[in-house]
Design an enzyme around this catalytic site. Structure first.
Site, PDB file in Angstrom:
ATOM      1  N   CYS A   1       7.531   1.567   6.199  1.00 36.14           N
ATOM      2  CA  CYS A   1       6.272   1.899   6.883  1.00 36.14           C
ATOM      3  C   CYS A   1       6.159   3.347   7.364  1.00 36.14           C
ATOM      4  O   CYS A   1       5.230   4.047   6.970  1.00 36.14           O
ATOM      5  CB  CYS A   1       6.060   0.947   8.060  1.00 36.14           C
ATOM      6  SG  CYS A   1       5.767  -0.736   7.510  1.00 36.14           S
TER       7      CYS A   1
ATOM      8  N   THR B   1       0.866  -1.189   0.000  1.00 36.05           N
ATOM      9  CA  THR B   1       0.000   0.000   0.000  1.00 36.05           C
ATOM     10  C   THR B   1       0.905   1.243   0.000  1.00 36.05           C
ATOM     11  O   THR B   1       0.984   1.969   0.992  1.00 36.05           O
ATOM     12  CB  THR B   1      -0.931   0.011   1.232  1.00 36.05           C
ATOM     13  OG1 THR B   1      -0.144  -0.252   2.422  1.00 36.05           O
ATOM     14  CG2 THR B   1      -2.026  -1.015   1.134  1.00 36.05           C
TER      15      THR B   1
ATOM     16  N   LYS C   1      17.552   0.079   8.620  1.00 34.30           N
ATOM     17  CA  LYS C   1      17.896  -0.390   9.967  1.00 34.30           C
ATOM     18  C   LYS C   1      18.589  -1.737   9.840  1.00 34.30           C
ATOM     19  O   LYS C   1      18.675  -2.286   8.739  1.00 34.30           O
ATOM     20  CB  LYS C   1      16.649  -0.490  10.858  1.00 34.30           C
ATOM     21  CG  LYS C   1      15.644  -1.539  10.418  1.00 34.30           C
ATOM     22  CD  LYS C   1      14.593  -1.726  11.497  1.00 34.30           C
ATOM     23  CE  LYS C   1      13.612  -2.789  11.097  1.00 34.30           C
ATOM     24  NZ  LYS C   1      12.609  -3.053  12.082  1.00 34.30           N
TER      25      LYS C   1
END
Ligand SMILES: NC(=O)c1ccc[n+]([C@@H]2O[C@H](COP(=O)([O-])OP(=O)(O)OC[C@H]3O[C@@H](n4cnc5c(N)ncnc54)[C@H](O)[C@@H]3O)[C@@H](O)[C@H]2O)c1
Length: 435
Positions: free
Chosen positions: A263, A86, A324
């Site tokens: 995200c 998305t 990360k």
């Protein structure tokens, strides 16, 4: 229970493998034939610790199947999880829901018995309502139920997060389907995992609010770090002092480059766009996004300052380029801004990442991958520790570099300044006085 996971990316494959490990039969579907072929050959298309073993074990037991045939896989299943991407639309902050709606259209032709359709993808408020409308065009409402079950796993810790989540959120206004889904999660709930049953719209918002809040925490401490640098304070003292307050908590109070990943950047934009649609101003989240965007410029200026504004022909080594540690995900990594900007200024950038070469830098002038920390560091003028991989936590720079003018910019505050400077190197970090 027979489950179908549509979309075999980080969320679909991890949840599919974990559900199969809990004893369910799972079909993982992806439209990308290459991904499915790789999985059938025992290859995992991305880096996630422990996933290969889990997938192999359940594939061998025939509880985990891979397919590109969405319609047939849905027909064979009781519960269908939508786990597709998305992303943000190209023009603005809104979410591009085309992958979701394309999948839903295909599902609508495959409802051959009662099915629970679960959205695991992160979707804006009222997407569940929209999914229900699309399915109703071809099917009687008694033949399906649409539930929101947002996923909170973190890349790099995904299996642990799926198996021991802080909470399981189910958004449904319908008792029968909630009961079936709760039963699916019972092996986790009976271990003591919190389970929340709420409305579908609330579940959708819980996910976005959680991510926006975590992004706010990171941005907050990053701004406090800027103040520390100017006032003789060590930001780690502030993080510890704040984090011990149980109302605040210590996690996500670690300073570093701007937040990135698949995200936080897209979800903070999405919640703003949704709020705009409902004529609500989320001013806090808006300033978080702005502050995070400014941080790239701030960090870049710091690099220029470290190099006395002489960037041309400087040899710069990046240790870690993913957003990360413990993931190979490059989506919205700060390096995607920093490395091109340095290359444009004439620097020679070498990078090493434990997850290997990155296609994102393929066409970039003067940017090359090195196969070891040593190769990346040797002959460099400046080493930038960008990602907090364990591999970078006890480097002996003295052994790797003959350059006694080597400068180290530790963006994760891994090293003790006194230890590095005592070896004769210049050392910079984030939010620490004089360093
Ligand atoms: N990555 C994370 O850490 C994470 C964590 C929690 C929630 N989420 C959310 O979960 C969703 C999925 O994220 P991801 O990182 O796993 O995405 P991803 O891009 O890694 O994977 C999505 C997969 O869906 C497949 N796909 C797209 N359309 C399809 C179709 N019509 N049929 C079959 N397969 C199709 C793609 O080929 C791709 O492999 C997103 O909404 C994301 O925001 C992600």
């Amino acid at each position: 229970m027979r489950l179908c996971m549509i979309g075999t990316g980080y969320v679909g494959l991890v949840s599919g493998a974990c559900f199969s490990d809990l004893g369910n039969e799972v079909i993982c579907v992806d439209k990308n034939e290459n991904i499915i072929n790789k999985l059938k050959d025992g290859e995992i298309p991305f880096y996630e610790p422990g996933l290969k073993e889990l997938v192999f074990k359940n594939y061998k037991n025939k509880r985990l199947i891979f397919s590109t045939d969405l319609k047939n896989s849905v027909k064979k299943s009781d519960i269908v999880f939508i786990c597709v991407g998305t992303p943000t639309k190209k023009d603005g902050n809104a979410v591009d829901l085309s992958q979701i709606f394309n999948v839903v259209k295909e599902i609508s032709f495959s409802i051959n018995k009662f099915k629970i359709i679960v959205t695991k993808s992160t979707v804006p408020i009222a997407t569940g309502d929209e999914i229900e409308k699309i399915l109703s065009k071809k099917n009687n409402k008694s033949r399906f139920s649409v539930i929101s079950n947002p996923e909170f796993l973190r890349e790099g810790e995904a299996i642990r997060d799926f198996t021991y989540p802080d909470r399981i959120v189910l958004g449904s206004n319908e008792k029968k389907s909630s009961f079936i889904l709760k039963n699916l999660y019972l092996p986790l709930i009976s271990k003591g995992v919190h389970y929340i049953n709420t409305s579908r719209r609330a579940a959708e918002l819980i996910k976005y609010s959680s991510n926006a809040f975590l992004a706010t925490k990171i941005t907050f401490i990053n701004e406090i770090a800027n103040l520390c640098e100017k006032t003789g304070i060590n930001v780690e003292d502030v993080s510890i002092g704040m984090g011990l307050d149980k109302r605040i908590g210590s996690r996500f109070l670690r300073v570093g480059p701007p937040y990135g990943g698949s995200c936080f950047p897209k979800d903070t934009k999405a919640i703003i766009s949704t709020a705009d649609k409902f004529k609500t101003n989320l001013s806090v989240i808006k300033s978080v996004i702005k502050s995070n965007e400014n941080r790239s410029k701030l960090i870049l200026n710091k690099i220029f300052q470290i190099l006395n504004n002489k960037v041309k022909n400087k040899k710069i080594s990046f240790l870690g380029v993913t957003f990360k540690a413990n993931t190979d995900d490059m989506r919205d990594s700060a390096c995607l801004t920093l490395i091109p900007a340095l290359s444009k200024k004439g620097a020679f950038v070498k990078y090493f990442d434990p997850t290997g070469y990155k296609k994102e830098f393929k066409k970039m002038k003067n940017v090359s991958f090195e196969s070891s920390i040593k190769k990346s560091v040797e002959n460099s003028d400046l080493v930038i520790i960008h990602t907090e991989w364990n591999d970078f936590k006890s480097i002996n720079f003295k052994n790797l570099s003959k350059n006694n003018k080597l400068i180290i910019y530790d963006m994760r505050n891994i090293y003790s300044p006194s230890k590095i400077t005592s070896q004769g190197f210049k050392y910079f970090s984030i939010g620490r006085w004089k360093y």
